[in-house]
Design an enzyme around this catalytic site. Structure first.
Site, short mmCIF file in Angstrom:
data_model
loop_
_atom_site.label_atom_id
_atom_site.label_comp_id
_atom_site.label_asym_id
_atom_site.label_seq_id
_atom_site.Cartn_x
_atom_site.Cartn_y
_atom_site.Cartn_z
N CYS A 102 0.84 -1.20 0.00
CA CYS A 102 0.00 0.00 0.00
C CYS A 102 0.87 1.25 0.00
O CYS A 102 1.70 1.45 0.88
CB CYS A 102 -0.92 0.03 1.22
SG CYS A 102 -1.89 1.54 1.29
N HIS A 171 2.48 -6.25 -7.36
CA HIS A 171 1.94 -5.12 -8.13
C HIS A 171 3.13 -4.51 -8.86
O HIS A 171 4.08 -4.05 -8.23
CB HIS A 171 1.28 -4.10 -7.20
CG HIS A 171 0.67 -2.94 -7.93
ND1 HIS A 171 -0.61 -2.51 -7.68
CD2 HIS A 171 1.15 -2.14 -8.91
CE1 HIS A 171 -0.88 -1.49 -8.49
NE2 HIS A 171 0.18 -1.25 -9.24
N ASN A 204 -0.17 -8.25 -10.75
CA ASN A 204 -1.22 -7.26 -10.51
C ASN A 204 -0.79 -5.94 -11.14
O ASN A 204 0.38 -5.58 -11.09
CB ASN A 204 -1.42 -7.13 -8.99
CG ASN A 204 -2.38 -6.03 -8.59
OD1 ASN A 204 -2.10 -5.27 -7.67
ND2 ASN A 204 -3.50 -5.93 -9.24
N GLY A 205 -1.74 -5.24 -11.74
CA GLY A 205 -1.46 -3.92 -12.30
C GLY A 205 -1.90 -3.79 -13.74
O GLY A 205 -1.40 -4.48 -14.62
N ARG A 229 -8.77 -2.34 -9.62
CA ARG A 229 -9.66 -1.23 -10.01
C ARG A 229 -10.61 -1.58 -11.16
O ARG A 229 -11.72 -1.06 -11.22
CB ARG A 229 -8.81 0.00 -10.37
CG ARG A 229 -8.18 0.65 -9.14
CD ARG A 229 -7.19 1.75 -9.49
NE ARG A 229 -6.01 1.23 -10.17
CZ ARG A 229 -5.12 1.99 -10.78
NH1 ARG A 229 -5.30 3.30 -10.83
NH2 ARG A 229 -4.05 1.46 -11.37
#
Length: 332
Positions: A102, A171, A204-205, A229
């Site tokens: 995060c 990520h 991820n991403g 997202r």
């Protein structure tokens, strides 16, 4: 087929990312219905759990129909992380995930989340503390490094696997990128090419369409993909990707009826879980995403975000259904 502890995942699992203020039980339920294979709670502060903070405790709610489901914790103190892992174990999730990714300032400034990327020794100690205090499989989600000059994911992956981490989600951005710029999956491919790495590696991403998911699967060799997202207001993405993998064709886009039904269920389940008032208010941020690109929707969106009371909001949905009963969505 990737395995995490005793959890047998499908051949190429699609994971729902743990997103603050998004990945709660009502939203996870929708994503599960539409093909998510493994999901996580919103990230939970280890200090908050120990202090018995109500919001942190509520995030521990998981339901059997979600399984397999993991609970994600974050923190910068070994003792607090160990204690919170013990608390997490009491609600019997399938795994514990640690957030070292995060990028938000209030998390990083406490030496947690992506803040730990500056100190791999600390990351290892925090992870060890969690592994020692739980019998559940422990997984980690992190980023490539603090910034472009300090990409250290190779060392991180090896050292985490060495102490018993059972899967790693990467990520493909640095902390300094936040959510901007492009993710760089070549770093993830390098981890997958490392003969020492045997644990599942999830990427991820930027995965927001089936073609990209297939391209990244083939190009970078990951064991599965985590979607964040792109699933907000669009839980259909999981089944769309799976269908494309199997057939090379696109599933029909969700109709207006599908969108109304999903948003309405999301609202109803939110009210059931959070209480009517909070469920209505917190649902308001989602409507834009459910009805993105719908012609002439602005007035109805305004109604949805200003109407109070369960009955009245549900009436607005009926109005929308009447107004758009023959509306054809031409593109996703």
């Amino acid at each position: 087929m990737p395995k995490i502890g005793n959890i047998q995942l499908p051949d190429f699992p699609l994971l729902l990312a743990p997103m603050e203020d998004v990945s709660d039980p009502p939203f996870r339920r929708l994503c599960k219905m539409h093909g998510a294979d493994l999901m996580y709670s919103e990230f939970i502060s280890s200090e908050g759990l120990i202090r018995d903070a109500i919001k942190s405790r509520q995030k521990l709610d998981i339901f059997d129909y979600e399984r397999p489901v993991g609970i994600q914790i974050f923190g910068g103190d070994e003792e607090a992380m160990a204690m919170s892992a013990k608390i997490v174990e009491t609600v019997q999730p399938d795994l514990v995930d640690i957030n070292f990714g995060c990028p938000v300032k209030k998390v990083v400034s406490k030496g947690a989340g992506a803040g730990v990327l500056k100190d791999v020794d600390l990351m290892v100690r925090l992870t060890q503390a969690v592994i020692k205090s739980t019998s559940l499989p422990v997984t980690v989600k992190t980023r490539l490094g603090w910034d472009e000059e300090s990409i250290n994911i190779d060392e991180v992956a090896e050292r985490l696997q060495d102490i018993g981490v059972q899967a790693l989600t990467i990520h493909a951005r640095t902390r300094s990128q936040m959510y901007k710029g492009h993710s760089d999956w070549t770093h993830i491919a390098r981890i997958k090419d490392n003969p020492r790495i045997t644990m599942p590696i999830f990427g991820n991403g930027d995965i927001d369409q089936p073609e990209k998911a297939l391209e990244y699967k083939n190009k970078f060799g990951v064991d599965g993909i985590m979607i964040g997202r792109a699933a907000i207001g669009y839980p259909w993405i999981f089944n769309e990707i799976k269908h494309f993998f199997e057939t090379g064709e696109h599933l029909a886009a969700p109709t207006m009826k599908d969108r109304i039904e999903a948003a309405k269920n999301h609202l109803i389940w939110s009210m059931e879980w959070k209480g009517e008032r909070l469920g209505i208010v917190e649902m308001r941020r989602h409507y834009t995403n459910y009805f993105k690109g719908i012609h002439g929707f602005k007035a109805y969106r305004q109604k949805l975000v200003t109407t109070d009371g369960a009955e009245d909001v549900l009436k607005v949905f009926d109005e929308i259904a009447d107004a758009y009963h023959d509306y054809i969505i031409t593109e996703q």
